[in-house]
Write a protein that holds these residues in place. Structure first.
Motif, PDB file in Angstrom:
ATOM      1  N   ARG A 100      20.872  92.460  14.323  1.00 15.42           N
ATOM      2  CA  ARG A 100      22.147  92.006  13.780  1.00 15.42           C
ATOM      3  C   ARG A 100      22.020  91.672  12.295  1.00 15.42           C
ATOM      4  O   ARG A 100      20.916  91.568  11.752  1.00 15.42           O
ATOM      5  N   SER A 101      23.175  91.539  11.649  1.00 15.28           N
ATOM      6  CA  SER A 101      23.180  91.183  10.229  1.00 15.28           C
ATOM      7  C   SER A 101      22.934  89.693  10.088  1.00 15.28           C
ATOM      8  O   SER A 101      23.041  88.935  11.045  1.00 15.28           O
TER       9      SER A 101
ATOM     10  N   LEU B 240      16.994  90.048  13.300  1.00 17.09           N
ATOM     11  CA  LEU B 240      17.756  90.489  12.133  1.00 17.09           C
ATOM     12  C   LEU B 240      17.360  91.903  11.711  1.00 17.09           C
ATOM     13  O   LEU B 240      16.259  92.364  12.010  1.00 17.09           O
ATOM     14  N   LYS B 241      18.288  92.581  11.000  1.00 18.58           N
ATOM     15  CA  LYS B 241      17.931  93.868  10.400  1.00 18.58           C
ATOM     16  C   LYS B 241      16.848  93.612   9.357  1.00 18.58           C
ATOM     17  O   LYS B 241      17.021  92.765   8.474  1.00 18.58           O
TER      18      LYS B 241
ATOM     19  N   GLU C 135      17.554  93.950   5.594  1.00 21.29           N
ATOM     20  CA  GLU C 135      18.500  92.936   5.146  1.00 21.29           C
ATOM     21  C   GLU C 135      17.797  91.586   5.012  1.00 21.29           C
ATOM     22  O   GLU C 135      18.008  90.857   4.048  1.00 21.29           O
TER      23      GLU C 135
END
Lengths: 600, 585
Positions: free
Chosen positions: B336-337, B412-413, B416
């Motif tokens: 996820r972001s 998390l990605k 990113e």
């Protein structure tokens, strides 16, 4: 045309280096003569074979004389063995002479480096000096190992073939040599284009390698900034450019090679047609036609070889000029003709008398500095970067001579002291602990190679570094090197101080490290420095307040002049440069005050 | 260093894979090789025909036939030349294609791998995979079509000879396989010998580099003679190794000329006798001589290729060892972001070790509130630098979790996450590029104004503008060399430009002198404003920039509080910092 004149100029410029090279080679002239003779005889044995076959064809096969075939066979066998012997002889002798020369030249150049003054090393980039000893020597190796042999052999074969062809039949020789001009022209054109193309390849491959090297070395930064995707794209482009540069060399040679092969076929056709027609009379026999066809090879190969050697010779000559250019440089500091030894024991009084100094005429670094450092005095040099502190230290070491005035030790001008003795008397500990590859013990013994192990350990114990060295994986035998070594900056510094301590010079110059050391070793280093300075004349280029405070005398240097001179206490109260500096120092170490006072 | 395990079968498989990929151009090259062989063999045959039917005939030369045959020779030469050109073109371009593709693959793979791989792999090792090893493979690919042509030619010549006279053919060609075998042996012996020479040249380079770098010291201690002796030993070694190579060449190379000559002798003596016996013609005699001459090169080439194949399989196996590596840090499949937030960092019961059974962090828990600065303090080896490496997921924790704004970083990605963290390392790595591009390293589309603003925040503007070409000055290994403090400020600018949610300063002030530290501290104070920051330092003045101090020891949090609190209450803290205090007065 332009290239021609440039080449000629290069050759003229090479004259002194060529004579220098010959001076080194001439003691081995006998071997060189043997090698040259062997090369020529090997080529001759090759040249003679087609004639033997021609005789066998004309007298034996066509003339029906069996004994002619036997004679030819024996001759052929003899020639083959002679070729074997001469080739082996030339291969060995040529390499022998070349390698002996290269070893001598390496030693001569390196010895020359050791003789040159520090000013030379400050001026020249180290990369260039290393390249003289490596890349340029390798270019010479190529010339000496292959170039010499190829040139002699190719020229001998080429000339020999032309002479033989004219003797066999001058008319057929003229006809078959028609292929020569296009061969030479095509080869020359090819050489120009392919040299350009290969230069482009060298540039492109170096781009590829630099890019790879940087990414691999900086991989942590790459990933920290998530640059992988962009990098892959960029590298793809660089990689592809390299491919295209390579492809260009392939295209060029793909145009040259078929032309040469076709030309060879044309040669055979010409010989067959004009030789076979018998227009030149009976002297052109079947054997002669066959011999001409065999000899055609001896024209094509040498010309292609010579064009290869041409590039090799050019870079070899360039390398030779660069090497001999370096050898021609004289050390700037002259060794005194007669240098009586210093009076023993050395008291260690250093005196600057009206010393001015300039690295280049435009930028004067020291302006008539006059100061006397008393025997046994502990002096700190303080001042902004570029004020002239290190220059003063270099003059005390006689890395440079003053432009005006004189520096003297115990009343003797340094220019009149033998360098070897001066080096034993005045020793400098540089800012960063420099390690030579080898063990720690070897690095410390650098200061006094004849010291015993007991003396070494005693010195380290006295300095308080013995325990630290013993705690390393292999103790005193731990291998270190000037590149990657596992020692911390502080540990390197300790080794460096121990080296000077063991050497025990009457005068010590110390360039204090500017950067902070790891907390574990910082106090050790400071203690070791205090110990090594004790009991001798010492000059410290100080970057720390504590160092300046401990000195008996502080010299403040600014803009090439000594502007303040006194003890720490005196200078602090004098309200000059040093007092201001001291205030700043105190402010900066504000948190330190918190640290050391709060517990009380 | 331990010897690398090599899977030769995998290496051969890698080469086979590349050859399959290039099947089309390679088969074109082989086709050209076939045409080349036929044309090349035709020339001696035509020459022989010309002698027998047009020149050496009763009643004088037949001119028409002679002209036709001479033209045919020239035509065949043209075909041969053309085929050679195309063969060369296809073979070489294919080989460079293979080299380029594999290099790209290597590069991509290395970029994808994780930190644990870089920890155990030296850059030099990867560089030699990308240069020497690839070159070895490229060489083999070129040799394949060329040697196939040579082999076809040898077989063709043998059959041409057989057709005329079996015994002559066997006797004349019989010696050639020996040449091939000898060449193979020669290259196998030559290769290690030349490798030793290269090794010696490498040693020589280090002695010279060291001597020049330490020139001042050598003079200072008067050790010139010692250095000369040191170089003398290396130079002697190089000489000895070179002479060993020379001995090998002396022993083998002349044989490569002698043995084929013995084959020719067979034709001369035995063939000559056969002509007298009228079993073969004069033309055939000349043709065979020419054919045999053509074979000298090819039979050597075959031996060379077998030796080259051996080496390139080893090289390919080494390359394969890199290509088969998998990254240990991977993005989750439904990553996820980053959530909204100001960068709160939380360590919960974190365990971590680089090597099994030697934990560096033991059950470490701590919280860095959003927008505040925390300094990690502790003795060497307490694990404080490890903490910095875990937040951007350079390594994954063994147990426990690390969260940013309430989300486990493993969810998390990856890219990113890393983009949201600004890192300043102890040793600043600058790429050989302009200063502007080095600052913009983390944000490629940054405008000039943004770059300048980042530099201003990092207090780097002044020195950059004094440089010869300002922001366009090329730095890094190949470029302008900057001082430690200048490099550090560029690294800070680089980190700031990405507007990171979390800033990590790992020993960012350790390699600079006290005055420079003050300047950098000024820069840090600016960029830390309102940003979550983790500071790792053993410099008091830098530690003082933090709101909170965490005292680490042996991978655990020992205590936490402001600097003054810890100074007053914690003996161990004073002890750790005590080593930093200036010398006692």
């Amino acid at each position: 045309m332009n290239e021609e004149t440039r080449t000629r100029r290069e050759i003229e410029a090479a004259a002194p280096s060529l004579s220098g090279m010959w001076k080194m080679l001439s003691p081995r002239w006998r071997v060189i003569a043997v090698a040259s003779l062997a090369i020529c005889l090997f080529a001759a044995s090759n040249l003679a074979r087609p004639i033997v076959i021609q005789q066998a064809i004309d007298d034996g096969l066509i003339g029906g004389d069996g004994s002619a075939i036997v004679v030819a066979s024996i001759l052929f066998l003899a020639l083959a063995f002679a070729g074997y012997v001469f080739q082996a002889l030339s291969t060995y002798t040529v390499t022998w002479v070349g390698q002996q020369f290269l070893r001598d030249l390496r030693m001569r150049l390196f010895t020359h480096y050791q003789r040159l003054s520090m000013s030379f090393f400050d001026r020249e980039s180290s990369g260039k000096l290393v390249a003289r000893m490596t890349a340029d020597m390798n270019a010479l190796t190529d010339v000496l190992n292959n170039g010499f042999l190829m040139v002699v052999q190719a020229l001998f074969l080429l000339l020999g073939t032309v002479v033989i062809l004219f003797v066999l039949s001058w008319q057929l020789a003229l006809i078959s040599l028609i292929v020569l001009p296009p061969l030479v022209v095509a080869t020359a054109i090819f050489r120009v284009y392919s040299a350009q193309a290969y230069e482009a390849v060298r540039d492109r491959i170096s781009d590829v390698l630099v890019h790879m090297q940087e990414t691999f070395a900086g991989m942590r930064v790459v990933q920290a900034y998530a640059r992988e995707g962009h990098n892959v794209e960029r590298f793809g482009a660089v990689n592809e450019l390299n491919y295209e540069a390579n492809l260009r060399t392939v295209r060029i040679s793909s145009m040259y090679i078929p032309f040469i092969e076709w030309l060879g076929g044309v040669g055979v056709g010409l010989i067959l047609y004009f030789g076979g027609r018998g227009v030149f009379g009976a002297e052109v026999s079947v054997g002669t036609v066959a011999a001409f066809i065999f000899y055609l090879n001896f024209i094509f190969q040498p010309i292609q070889q010579l064009s290869q050697v041409y590039d090799m010779l050019q870079s070899g000559t360039a390398a030779l000029n660069k090497i001999f250019g370096l050898l021609a440089i004289e050390p700037e500091l002259k060794e005194p003709r007669a240098a009586p030894p210093l009076a023993r024991p050395v008291r260690g009084e250093l005196k600057f008398d009206g010393v001015s100094f300039a690295y280049t005429p435009e930028t004067v670094v020291l302006h008539s500095v006059g100061v006397t450092i008393e025997p046994g005095q502990r002096v700190a040099l303080v001042g902004p970067t570029g004020a002239g502190k290190s220059t003063m230290a270099k003059l005390m070491m006689r890395f440079y001579d003053p432009t005006e005035g004189s520096v003297s030790l115990d009343g003797r001008d340094l220019r009149g002291v033998a360098t070897a003795e001066l080096r034993r008397t005045v020793i400098m500990v540089p800012q960063e602990g420099f390690l030579f590859s080898g063990t720690i013990a070897e690095n410390i013994l650098f200061g006094r190679p004849d010291a015993t192990t007991e003396e070494l350990i005693a010195a380290c114990q006295a300095l308080g570094v013995h325990d630290l060295i013993e705690s390393l994986p292999s103790g005193y035998d731990t291998m270190v090197s000037y590149r990657g070594s596992r020692l911390s900056a502080g540990e390197k510094q300790l080794v460096s101080v121990a080296r000077a301590f063991l050497a025990d010079p009457p005068v010590l110059i110390l360039d204090e490290a500017t950067s902070s050391l790891d907390p574990g070793t910082e106090s050790l280093v400071e203690a070791a420095i205090r110990r090594v300075l004790a009991g001798r004349t010492s000059v410290v280029i100080a970057h720390r307040l504590s160092t300046a405070e401990q000195a008996e005398r502080v010299l403040v240097v600014d803009d090439g002049r000594i502007i303040e001179d006194g003890t720490h206490e005196e200078l602090v109260t004098r309200d000059g440069y040093y007092a201001a500096l001291h205030r700043k120092w105190m402010e900066r170490s504000q948190p330190f005050e918190v640290a050391s006072e709060a517990p009380d | 260093m331990t010897e690398e395990q090599l899977d030769l079968r995998a290496g051969a498989g890698l080469i086979a894979r590349e050859i399959r990929r290039q099947a089309r151009p390679l088969s074109l090259a082989l086709l050209c090789a076939l045409i080349w062989t036929i044309a090349r063999l035709a020339i001696p045959v035509l020459t022989g025909e010309a002698i027998d039917r047009a020149i050496d005939v009763p009643g004088g030369p037949k001119l028409d036939l002679l002209l036709a045959l001479a033209l045919a020779v020239a035509a065949m030469a043209a075909v041969q030349g053309g085929a050679a050109a195309f063969r060369r073109y296809f073979a070489m371009s294919t080989s460079y294609r293979v080299e380029t593709d594999l290099r790209g693959e290597l590069y991509n793979r290395v970029n994808r791998l994780s930190f644990d791989y870089y920890d155990r792999t030296a850059t030099g090792q990867l560089m030699s995979r990308g240069s020497t090893d690839l070159h070895e493979i490229q060489l083999l690919v070129v040799l394949i079509p060329i040697n196939t042509a040579f082999l076809m030619m040898a077989v063709g010549a043998f059959f041409l000879l057989l057709r005329v006279h079996v015994a002559l053919a066997v006797l004349a060609i019989g010696i050639y396989p020996l040449v091939t075998a000898l060449t193979f042996r020669f290259y196998n012996k030559l290769f290690p010998a030349t490798a030793r020479v290269q090794q010696g040249l490498g040693d020589l380079t280090s002695v010279v580099e060291e001597n020049i770098a330490g020139a001042r010291l050598v003079r200072s201690f008067g050790r010139e003679q010692h250095e000369i002796e040191r170089l003398g030993r290396v130079a002697d070694q190089i000489y000895d190794d070179n002479m060993e190579v020379a001995r090998l060449r002396t022993a083998y190379t002349p044989l490569f000329f002698l043995l084929p000559a013995l084959g020719q002798l067979v034709i001369l003596a035995y063939g000559g006798w056969l002509v007298l016996e009228e079993q073969i013609s004069v033309g055939e005699f000349v043709a065979f001589f020419q054919l045999l001459n053509m074979l000298v090169w090819p039979v050597q080439g075959l031996g060379e290729m077998v030796a080259s194949a051996q080496r390139s399989v080893t090289s390919a196996a080494r390359l394969w060892n890199v290509l088969r590596e998998e990254p240990t840090i991977r993005q989750a499949s439904h990553a996820r972001s980053l959530p909204e937030g100001n960068g709160e960092v939380r360590f919960e019961d974190v365990w971590f070790s680089y090597e099994p059974d030697r934990p560096v962090l033991r059950d470490l828990s701590m919280r860095v509130p959003a927008g505040t600065a925390v300094a990690l303090v502790g003795p060497t080896g307490c694990g404080k630098s490890t903490v910095a490496q875990l937040v951007p997921r350079f390594y994954d924790v063994d147990a426990g979790s690390i969260q940013i704004d309430g989300v486990d970083i493993r969810e998390l990605k990856l890219q990113e996450l890393r983009r949201s963290i600004g890192l300043v390392f102890e040793d600043t790595f600058l790429f050989s590029d302009t200063i502007g591009n080095n600052i913009a390293y983390g944000r490629l589309n940054a405008s000039d104004e943004e770059i300048r603003e980042a530099a201003r925040l990092a207090q780097a503007t002044e020195f950059i503008e004094r440089l010869p070409e300002g922001y366009d000055t090329v730095v890094g290994e190949q470029g302008y060399s900057l001082s430690g403090g200048q490099r550090q400020r560029l690294a800070i600018a680089r980190a700031v430009l990405t507007q990171p949610r979390v800033l990590i300063l790992d020993d960012a002030t350790s390699s600079v002198d006290a005055r420079m530290e003050e300047e950098i501290r000024g820069a840090l104070r600016q960029v830390m404003k309102g940003r979550t920051t983790i500071i790792i330092s053993h410099r008091l003045a830098t530690i003082a920039l933090a709101d909170q101090v965490v005292l680490l020891d042996e991978g655990r949090v020992l205590d936490m509080g402001t600097h003054t609190e810890l100074m007053l209450s914690n003996e161990r803290y004073r002890e750790v910092l005590g080593q930093l205090a200036v010398t006692p007065r």
